[in-house]
Write an enzyme that holds these catalytic residues in place. Sequence first.
Site, PDB file in Angstrom:
ATOM      1  N   CYS A 114       0.882  -1.183   0.000  1.00 28.27           N
ATOM      2  CA  CYS A 114       0.000   0.000   0.000  1.00 28.27           C
ATOM      3  C   CYS A 114       0.912   1.224   0.000  1.00 28.27           C
ATOM      4  CB  CYS A 114      -0.910  -0.022   1.218  1.00 28.27           C
ATOM      5  SG  CYS A 114      -1.813  -1.567   1.450  1.00 28.27           S
ATOM      6  N   ALA A 115       1.531   1.508  -1.126  1.00 29.97           N
ATOM      7  CA  ALA A 115       2.757   2.301  -1.149  1.00 29.97           C
ATOM      8  C   ALA A 115       2.571   3.811  -1.208  1.00 29.97           C
ATOM      9  CB  ALA A 115       3.623   1.859  -2.329  1.00 29.97           C
ATOM     10  N   ALA A 116       1.514   4.312  -1.825  1.00 30.90           N
ATOM     11  CA  ALA A 116       1.382   5.766  -2.019  1.00 30.90           C
ATOM     12  C   ALA A 116       1.244   6.479  -0.674  1.00 30.90           C
ATOM     13  CB  ALA A 116       0.173   6.059  -2.902  1.00 30.90           C
ATOM     14  N   GLY A 118       4.538   7.186  -1.040  1.00 23.93           N
ATOM     15  CA  GLY A 118       5.892   6.745  -1.330  1.00 23.93           C
ATOM     16  C   GLY A 118       6.928   6.949  -0.249  1.00 23.93           C
ATOM     17  N   LYS A 120       7.519   5.389   2.624  1.00 25.72           N
ATOM     18  CA  LYS A 120       8.138   4.141   3.059  1.00 25.72           C
ATOM     19  C   LYS A 120       8.806   3.422   1.887  1.00 25.72           C
ATOM     20  CE  LYS A 120       5.013   3.717   7.011  1.00 25.72           C
ATOM     21  NZ  LYS A 120       4.342   5.020   6.809  1.00 25.72           N
ATOM     22  N   ARG A 143      -3.386   8.438  -6.376  1.00 27.07           N
ATOM     23  CA  ARG A 143      -2.285   8.387  -5.420  1.00 27.07           C
ATOM     24  C   ARG A 143      -1.024   7.805  -6.045  1.00 27.07           C
ATOM     25  NH1 ARG A 143      -3.024   8.560   0.014  1.00 27.07           N
ATOM     26  NH2 ARG A 143      -1.834   6.648   0.386  1.00 27.07           N
ATOM     27  N   ASP A 165      -5.290  -4.286  -7.737  1.00 26.16           N
ATOM     28  CA  ASP A 165      -5.883  -4.948  -6.575  1.00 26.16           C
ATOM     29  C   ASP A 165      -4.890  -6.010  -6.092  1.00 26.16           C
ATOM     30  OD1 ASP A 165      -7.281  -6.645  -4.853  1.00 26.16           O
ATOM     31  OD2 ASP A 165      -9.163  -6.388  -5.924  1.00 26.16           O
ATOM     32  N   CYS A 236      -1.539   3.664  11.517  1.00 23.53           N
ATOM     33  CA  CYS A 236      -1.381   4.902  12.282  1.00 23.53           C
ATOM     34  C   CYS A 236      -2.646   5.137  13.088  1.00 23.53           C
ATOM     35  CB  CYS A 236      -1.053   6.085  11.375  1.00 23.53           C
ATOM     36  SG  CYS A 236      -2.266   6.398  10.074  1.00 23.53           S
TER      37      CYS A 236
END
Length: 493
Positions: A114-116, A118, A120, A143, A165, A236
């Site tokens: 779940c990168a966006a 960016g 991490k 995103r 997905d 978070c």
Amino acid sequence: MTGPVAPDAFLQRMECLLGAEYSAFLASYGEERLYGLRVNTLKLPVERFLELTRLKLNPVPWTDTGFYYEYDETNRPGKHPHYHAGLYYIQEPSAMAPAELLEVQPGEAVLDLCAAPGGKTTQLAAKLQGQGVIVANDVHPDRVKALVKNIELCGIRNAVVLNEDPERLTGPFAGFFDKILIDAPCSGEGMFRKEEDMAKAWQPDWVDKYAAMQRVLLRQAAQMLKPGGRLVYSTCTFSPEENEAMIAGFLDEHPAFEVVPATAEAGTGFAPGRPDWLAEGFARASEVAGTARLWPHRLQGEGHYAAVLRHRGAAAAPAPAPLRAVAAAPARPARSARGAGRAAAAAAEPREALARWAREHLAAALPAAIAWRGEHAYAAPEGLPPLDGIRVIRPGWYLGGTAKQRFVPSHALAMGLRAEDALRRIHFTAEDPRAVRYLKGETLELAPEELHTDDGVPAKGYCLVCVDGCPVGWGKWQDGLLKNEYPPGWRWT
């Protein structure tokens, strides 16, 4: 912030959970938020950055590359040439912890599921140091644009960006990755001090909504991890349903996985997970004590949760698909020998244009594996499975494209090079007013003696513009003028 803006239902639940500790937690909402940045070691060592910068910095305890900074009108990292050179990424300090816990090593295959936008991804890529591959995926098309930009800004050369997905990735990437990060979408309770709008929008049912998503993501990621591999799940938020309960349920479903204690490093302020906050019915509930909670009243950062999971290797890895580099779609078969000849010549033209441009402008050789999408060239990481049917946004380092039989280099190519990789270079210091003028897109007057060229290289042509030794983009020099090639969407405003 002078007081909590968090919803009453949230505060009541936190008071019930924290008990005597609640007053300290509540007091943290009256404190100013903290700002952080992380040095991009793909560009330069931390020690060199500290020599260059005039920012007022203090180290973040849980990472060697992270620093707190004081934000004011004279100390704005986002308004500095070093930011445009990709020397650092502006990131909330607690958000730096999950990538550290993943313990990525150069040469590994890494997935940021779940990168966006960016943050991490760029942190993990720096740990790879250009070796191995990082696959950065996000399901949201808008995103992904920010994800691509941050990857390019940081000069990452071994990233593949997907917009898919995660369920569709479990086939081609079954048992493929050494390390996986799931920075899961969540109810965001840990960011209320930082994001007041998020606090105002929060609803009690968000916890259950996001927990359903998180459960699926964990199951999908487990299918893509190698036996012996390491997975970090992070949020978070504070809710036990999205944190300890998520991990306890996953462990019950996946006996081959175990928790690696995440609170072992002394002095970080990480608190243990809370198995006592779980409902009955989890067989392995006690193990979540080894997960980590980052509380804003216990350390200098916002609220976070992280669990480190290891595949013990008890289950056999699925047989991987035959390895190959990502390639462009095959050309349509020619109808005749003459047609085949024309097709071959057309396919050769972009490759020849790239090779010719590289000979005239680069001192370093381009990577051997080049993937073409029409007239656009990418340096594709090797060893990936076939990705037919997968939405691939970037199959590798974007080098540029051809127009009218001439190769036009990309901004991503400039950002991924070192200064010495280019045959023509222009060096500005961050204090030189021309650095900002270049970043604003202006044409500059530049005397021939200010242009650095290798022996025998003519002055006219593409030049790599550098700030304090690190590339910021291209320019084209001719007759004392530097034509600006800095992308309009990236310019200093």
